[in-house]
Design a protein around this motif. Structure first.
Motif, PDB file in Angstrom:
ATOM      1  N   ALA A 107       0.848  -1.198   0.000  1.00  0.00           N
ATOM      2  CA  ALA A 107       0.000   0.000   0.000  1.00  0.00           C
ATOM      3  C   ALA A 107       0.880   1.242   0.000  1.00  0.00           C
ATOM      4  O   ALA A 107       2.047   1.196   0.397  1.00  0.00           O
ATOM      5  CB  ALA A 107      -0.905  -0.009   1.225  1.00  0.00           C
ATOM      6  N   ASP A 108       0.326   2.351  -0.441  1.00  0.00           N
ATOM      7  CA  ASP A 108       1.110   3.587  -0.561  1.00  0.00           C
ATOM      8  C   ASP A 108       1.665   4.049   0.790  1.00  0.00           C
ATOM      9  O   ASP A 108       2.753   4.615   0.853  1.00  0.00           O
ATOM     10  CB  ASP A 108       0.251   4.695  -1.175  1.00  0.00           C
ATOM     11  CG  ASP A 108      -0.086   4.416  -2.636  1.00  0.00           C
ATOM     12  OD1 ASP A 108       0.653   3.641  -3.273  1.00  0.00           O
ATOM     13  OD2 ASP A 108      -1.085   4.968  -3.128  1.00  0.00           O
ATOM     14  N   ASN A 109       0.894   3.829   1.852  1.00  0.00           N
ATOM     15  CA  ASN A 109       1.323   4.318   3.170  1.00  0.00           C
ATOM     16  C   ASN A 109       1.857   3.189   4.060  1.00  0.00           C
ATOM     17  O   ASN A 109       1.916   3.333   5.278  1.00  0.00           O
ATOM     18  CB  ASN A 109       0.158   5.001   3.872  1.00  0.00           C
ATOM     19  CG  ASN A 109      -0.995   4.033   4.151  1.00  0.00           C
ATOM     20  OD1 ASN A 109      -1.081   2.974   3.518  1.00  0.00           O
ATOM     21  ND2 ASN A 109      -1.866   4.391   5.076  1.00  0.00           N
ATOM     22  N   GLU A 110       2.231   2.080   3.455  1.00  0.00           N
ATOM     23  CA  GLU A 110       2.630   0.921   4.254  1.00  0.00           C
ATOM     24  C   GLU A 110       3.900   1.183   5.061  1.00  0.00           C
ATOM     25  O   GLU A 110       4.022   0.727   6.196  1.00  0.00           O
ATOM     26  CB  GLU A 110       2.833  -0.300   3.354  1.00  0.00           C
ATOM     27  CG  GLU A 110       3.022  -1.597   4.120  1.00  0.00           C
ATOM     28  CD  GLU A 110       2.848  -2.830   3.245  1.00  0.00           C
ATOM     29  OE1 GLU A 110       3.516  -3.833   3.506  1.00  0.00           O
ATOM     30  OE2 GLU A 110       2.035  -2.779   2.295  1.00  0.00           O
ATOM     31  N   LYS A 111       4.837   1.918   4.491  1.00  0.00           N
ATOM     32  CA  LYS A 111       6.078   2.212   5.205  1.00  0.00           C
ATOM     33  C   LYS A 111       5.788   2.995   6.477  1.00  0.00           C
ATOM     34  O   LYS A 111       6.307   2.656   7.553  1.00  0.00           O
ATOM     35  CB  LYS A 111       7.045   2.998   4.320  1.00  0.00           C
ATOM     36  CG  LYS A 111       8.373   3.331   4.999  1.00  0.00           C
ATOM     37  CD  LYS A 111       9.305   4.056   4.046  1.00  0.00           C
ATOM     38  CE  LYS A 111      10.629   4.385   4.719  1.00  0.00           C
ATOM     39  NZ  LYS A 111      11.574   5.071   3.803  1.00  0.00           N
ATOM     40  N   GLU A 112       4.972   4.016   6.386  1.00  0.00           N
ATOM     41  CA  GLU A 112       4.643   4.828   7.560  1.00  0.00           C
ATOM     42  C   GLU A 112       3.928   3.992   8.618  1.00  0.00           C
ATOM     43  O   GLU A 112       4.204   4.114   9.820  1.00  0.00           O
ATOM     44  CB  GLU A 112       3.766   6.021   7.158  1.00  0.00           C
ATOM     45  CG  GLU A 112       4.483   7.096   6.339  1.00  0.00           C
ATOM     46  CD  GLU A 112       4.733   6.677   4.894  1.00  0.00           C
ATOM     47  OE1 GLU A 112       4.108   5.687   4.439  1.00  0.00           O
ATOM     48  OE2 GLU A 112       5.565   7.320   4.230  1.00  0.00           O
ATOM     49  N   GLN A 113       3.018   3.117   8.177  1.00  0.00           N
ATOM     50  CA  GLN A 113       2.292   2.270   9.122  1.00  0.00           C
ATOM     51  C   GLN A 113       3.232   1.307   9.830  1.00  0.00           C
ATOM     52  O   GLN A 113       3.138   1.109  11.051  1.00  0.00           O
ATOM     53  CB  GLN A 113       1.201   1.495   8.383  1.00  0.00           C
ATOM     54  CG  GLN A 113       0.034   2.343   7.916  1.00  0.00           C
ATOM     55  CD  GLN A 113      -1.003   1.529   7.157  1.00  0.00           C
ATOM     56  OE1 GLN A 113      -0.718   0.448   6.665  1.00  0.00           O
ATOM     57  NE2 GLN A 113      -2.210   2.070   7.053  1.00  0.00           N
ATOM     58  N   GLU A 114       4.164   0.700   9.081  1.00  0.00           N
ATOM     59  CA  GLU A 114       5.084  -0.262   9.679  1.00  0.00           C
ATOM     60  C   GLU A 114       6.058   0.421  10.629  1.00  0.00           C
ATOM     61  O   GLU A 114       6.386  -0.128  11.685  1.00  0.00           O
ATOM     62  CB  GLU A 114       5.844  -1.022   8.588  1.00  0.00           C
ATOM     63  CG  GLU A 114       4.969  -1.999   7.810  1.00  0.00           C
ATOM     64  CD  GLU A 114       5.787  -3.049   7.070  1.00  0.00           C
ATOM     65  OE1 GLU A 114       7.001  -3.137   7.319  1.00  0.00           O
ATOM     66  OE2 GLU A 114       5.202  -3.770   6.256  1.00  0.00           O
ATOM     67  N   ALA A 128       9.480 -12.021  -0.410  1.00  0.00           N
ATOM     68  CA  ALA A 128       9.397 -11.192   0.796  1.00  0.00           C
ATOM     69  C   ALA A 128      10.436 -10.079   0.753  1.00  0.00           C
ATOM     70  O   ALA A 128      10.169  -8.938   1.141  1.00  0.00           O
ATOM     71  CB  ALA A 128       9.590 -12.054   2.039  1.00  0.00           C
ATOM     72  N   ASN A 129      11.628 -10.412   0.239  1.00  0.00           N
ATOM     73  CA  ASN A 129      12.682  -9.415   0.155  1.00  0.00           C
ATOM     74  C   ASN A 129      12.373  -8.352  -0.897  1.00  0.00           C
ATOM     75  O   ASN A 129      12.587  -7.154  -0.681  1.00  0.00           O
ATOM     76  CB  ASN A 129      14.015 -10.096  -0.157  1.00  0.00           C
ATOM     77  CG  ASN A 129      15.185  -9.143  -0.095  1.00  0.00           C
ATOM     78  OD1 ASN A 129      15.868  -8.904  -1.087  1.00  0.00           O
ATOM     79  ND2 ASN A 129      15.428  -8.575   1.077  1.00  0.00           N
ATOM     80  N   LEU A 130      11.851  -8.786  -2.038  1.00  0.00           N
ATOM     81  CA  LEU A 130      11.457  -7.833  -3.080  1.00  0.00           C
ATOM     82  C   LEU A 130      10.363  -6.894  -2.580  1.00  0.00           C
ATOM     83  O   LEU A 130      10.404  -5.678  -2.813  1.00  0.00           O
ATOM     84  CB  LEU A 130      10.963  -8.577  -4.321  1.00  0.00           C
ATOM     85  CG  LEU A 130      12.013  -9.090  -5.308  1.00  0.00           C
ATOM     86  CD1 LEU A 130      11.352  -9.940  -6.383  1.00  0.00           C
ATOM     87  CD2 LEU A 130      12.776  -7.924  -5.942  1.00  0.00           C
ATOM     88  N   ARG A 131       9.407  -7.461  -1.878  1.00  0.00           N
ATOM     89  CA  ARG A 131       8.293  -6.644  -1.387  1.00  0.00           C
ATOM     90  C   ARG A 131       8.772  -5.642  -0.342  1.00  0.00           C
ATOM     91  O   ARG A 131       8.352  -4.483  -0.318  1.00  0.00           O
ATOM     92  CB  ARG A 131       7.203  -7.542  -0.799  1.00  0.00           C
ATOM     93  CG  ARG A 131       5.890  -6.814  -0.532  1.00  0.00           C
ATOM     94  CD  ARG A 131       4.844  -7.753   0.040  1.00  0.00           C
ATOM     95  NE  ARG A 131       3.550  -7.095   0.107  1.00  0.00           N
ATOM     96  CZ  ARG A 131       3.218  -6.201   1.033  1.00  0.00           C
ATOM     97  NH1 ARG A 131       4.094  -5.851   1.967  1.00  0.00           N
ATOM     98  NH2 ARG A 131       2.017  -5.651   1.025  1.00  0.00           N
ATOM     99  N   ARG A 132       9.663  -6.103   0.527  1.00  0.00           N
ATOM    100  CA  ARG A 132      10.214  -5.199   1.541  1.00  0.00           C
ATOM    101  C   ARG A 132      10.974  -4.050   0.875  1.00  0.00           C
ATOM    102  O   ARG A 132      10.910  -2.903   1.338  1.00  0.00           O
ATOM    103  CB  ARG A 132      11.130  -5.972   2.482  1.00  0.00           C
ATOM    104  CG  ARG A 132      11.719  -5.134   3.607  1.00  0.00           C
ATOM    105  CD  ARG A 132      12.601  -5.960   4.514  1.00  0.00           C
ATOM    106  NE  ARG A 132      13.283  -5.122   5.478  1.00  0.00           N
ATOM    107  CZ  ARG A 132      12.775  -4.739   6.653  1.00  0.00           C
ATOM    108  NH1 ARG A 132      11.569  -5.133   6.996  1.00  0.00           N
ATOM    109  NH2 ARG A 132      13.475  -3.971   7.481  1.00  0.00           N
ATOM    110  N   MET A 133      11.689  -4.363  -0.200  1.00  0.00           N
ATOM    111  CA  MET A 133      12.403  -3.331  -0.932  1.00  0.00           C
ATOM    112  C   MET A 133      11.434  -2.281  -1.480  1.00  0.00           C
ATOM    113  O   MET A 133      11.700  -1.070  -1.409  1.00  0.00           O
ATOM    114  CB  MET A 133      13.200  -3.951  -2.075  1.00  0.00           C
ATOM    115  CG  MET A 133      13.949  -2.944  -2.941  1.00  0.00           C
ATOM    116  SD  MET A 133      14.427  -3.645  -4.531  1.00  0.00           S
ATOM    117  CE  MET A 133      12.807  -3.921  -5.286  1.00  0.00           C
ATOM    118  N   LEU A 134      10.294  -2.736  -2.009  1.00  0.00           N
ATOM    119  CA  LEU A 134       9.303  -1.802  -2.540  1.00  0.00           C
ATOM    120  C   LEU A 134       8.766  -0.888  -1.449  1.00  0.00           C
ATOM    121  O   LEU A 134       8.451   0.281  -1.683  1.00  0.00           O
ATOM    122  CB  LEU A 134       8.152  -2.566  -3.191  1.00  0.00           C
ATOM    123  CG  LEU A 134       8.472  -3.380  -4.447  1.00  0.00           C
ATOM    124  CD1 LEU A 134       7.228  -4.098  -4.948  1.00  0.00           C
ATOM    125  CD2 LEU A 134       9.040  -2.488  -5.548  1.00  0.00           C
TER     126      LEU A 134
END
Length: 413
Positions: free
Chosen positions: A164-171, A367-373
């Motif tokens: 999601a666009d705001n996933e980094k902020e949420q995590e 999982a690693n690719l997704r985390r990079m995104l």
């Protein structure tokens, strides 16, 4: 400085005599011995207690004649100070070896972590590395290319959604809350209430090895600039080997006891009021598969968090230091992702993904690719869109696919 050294002597006495809180009588004995050894003609136990109590470093117990440190962390820190000083004064490793052996219990792990921060040369970190490697020397590494653990064979590839666009902020927000809860002081009266006869239980073995893994990674990062070339190679090899050895110990135990675990869960569901649909045997095994794979990925990320940075990644990714095993290649991806080398992550991840079809190999790559995104600040928008659409389904599409898979399963298709 007299008070600091004396506090470390008190802490050392407490730990190795397991007397906590410590009585005023024994404080006097330790201070007297300290003054004799260092020819200190000014410090007395009464003055020591007055200063440390006033400063809040020591707290008087309700009995009135016993004392505790302000917190468990204060106690662990001063024990580490004493160990560090005594090691450099005498060269004896006896106390350190005891701490390492008992690091699965209570305060011992905290002491080791403090040692990694206050050590001023590579001798103690080197000793900790040697002990960690020796401790797991007989353990077998888990091999993704030749999985010997039966229940982890033929794992399906996970269906992951696009971030999601705001996933980094949420995590980041969730992680901050978790860290605050984890760091909240938890004081117990019985810091030394542990049974040393249980030191070789599997859970304690895994706790000890996992802590040593974390310490090795931290030390490699902290001392990278003064580690000799041969030591750097030893650290890198250990950082690749230990996660796979730890995981294999866990996975073999689960594999050897899986039928019993499944049976216990099935029986528990039958004998208790379980709300909702009960898990089938297939779903229970799937649960153990997913939990185990999450553990493996977590071990890889744990060492990356503590050991991978711009100063260490060149050594961690150096092919001359490691073999070309699939496990190690996936670990390299995680190290590259930690320093946001997205080109290396994409290049190697896509090559690995295309070469392997089993979920045990593909899932950590995805999982690693997704985390990079989610976390990369450098990846181009074009590459982000390409990777996202190629490997991850939109949220709505995922729901449709999951519903379709569920319907097919219910209809026996």
């Amino acid at each position: 400085n007299d008070i600091i050294v004396a506090l470390s002597e008190i802490a050392h006495y407490i730990h190795f005599n397991k007397e906590y809180p410590i009585s005023a009588i024994h404080i006097n004995d330790v201070i007297t011995e300290y003054c004799q050894y260092y020819d200190n003609r000014y410090l007395t136990s009464a003055r020591f207690i007055e200063i440390t109590e006033t400063s809040g470093l020591l707290l008087r117990a309700p009995s009135g004649y016993e004392f505790r440190f302000a917190s468990k962390n204060h106690l662990a820190y001063f024990i580490a100070k004493a160990l560090n000083r005594k090691f450099h004064d005498t060269g004896s490793t006896s106390d350190l070896e005891t701490i390492v052996r008992q690091s699965c219990f209570s305060i011992n792990g905290d002491i080791l972590l403090f040692l990694t921060y206050i050590s001023d040369n590579v001798n103690i970190p080197r000793l900790l590395l040697e002990q960690a490697v020796s401790y797991v020397s007989a353990w077998t590494e888990f091999d993704l290319s030749n999985i010997g653990v039966q229940y982890l064979r033929a794992m399906p590839t996970n269906l992951l959604t696009q971030p999601a666009d705001n996933e980094k902020e949420q995590e980041v927000r969730t992680q901050t809350i978790d860290e605050e809860e984890y760091d909240a002081p938890i004081e117990t009266v019985d810091i030394y209430d542990y049974d040393e006869t249980e030191i070789d239980k599997l859970t304690n073995q895994l706790i000890r090895a996992s802590l040593q893994l974390k310490i090795i990674a931290r030390n490699f990062s902290a001392f990278i600039s003064i580690l000799p070339a041969t030591a750097k190679k030893d650290y890198v090899l250990a950082m690749y080997q230990l996660p796979n050895k730890i995981f294999n110990q866990w996975a073999e135990y689960v594999d050897n006891n899986l039928e019993r675990f499944v049976e216990e869960i099935v029986n528990w569901q039958e004998t208790t009021e379980v709300k909702g649909k009960k898990m089938s045997r297939e779903n229970i095994i799937r649960f153990f598969q997913e939990t185990s794979q999450a553990l493996l990925i977590s071990l890889y990320y744990n060492i990356s968090i503590h050991g991978a940075n711009d100063n260490t990644v060149d050594y961690l990714s150096q092919q001359d230091f490691i073999s070309t095993s699939l496990n190690y290649q996936i670990e390299r991806l995680i190290f590259f992702e930690k320093v946001d080398d997205y080109n290396a992550v994409i290049r190697e991840a896509e090559a690995l993904y295309s070469q392997h079809t089993d979920g045990m190999a593909q899932n950590p790559i995805l999982a690693n690719l997704r985390r990079m995104l989610v976390y990369s600040d450098k990846i181009t928008d074009r590459e982000r869109r390409r990777i996202s659409s190629k490997y991850f389904a939109p949220q709505t599409q995922t729901i449709i696919l999951m519903d379709r898979q569920k319907a097919q399963k219910e209809n026996g298709i």
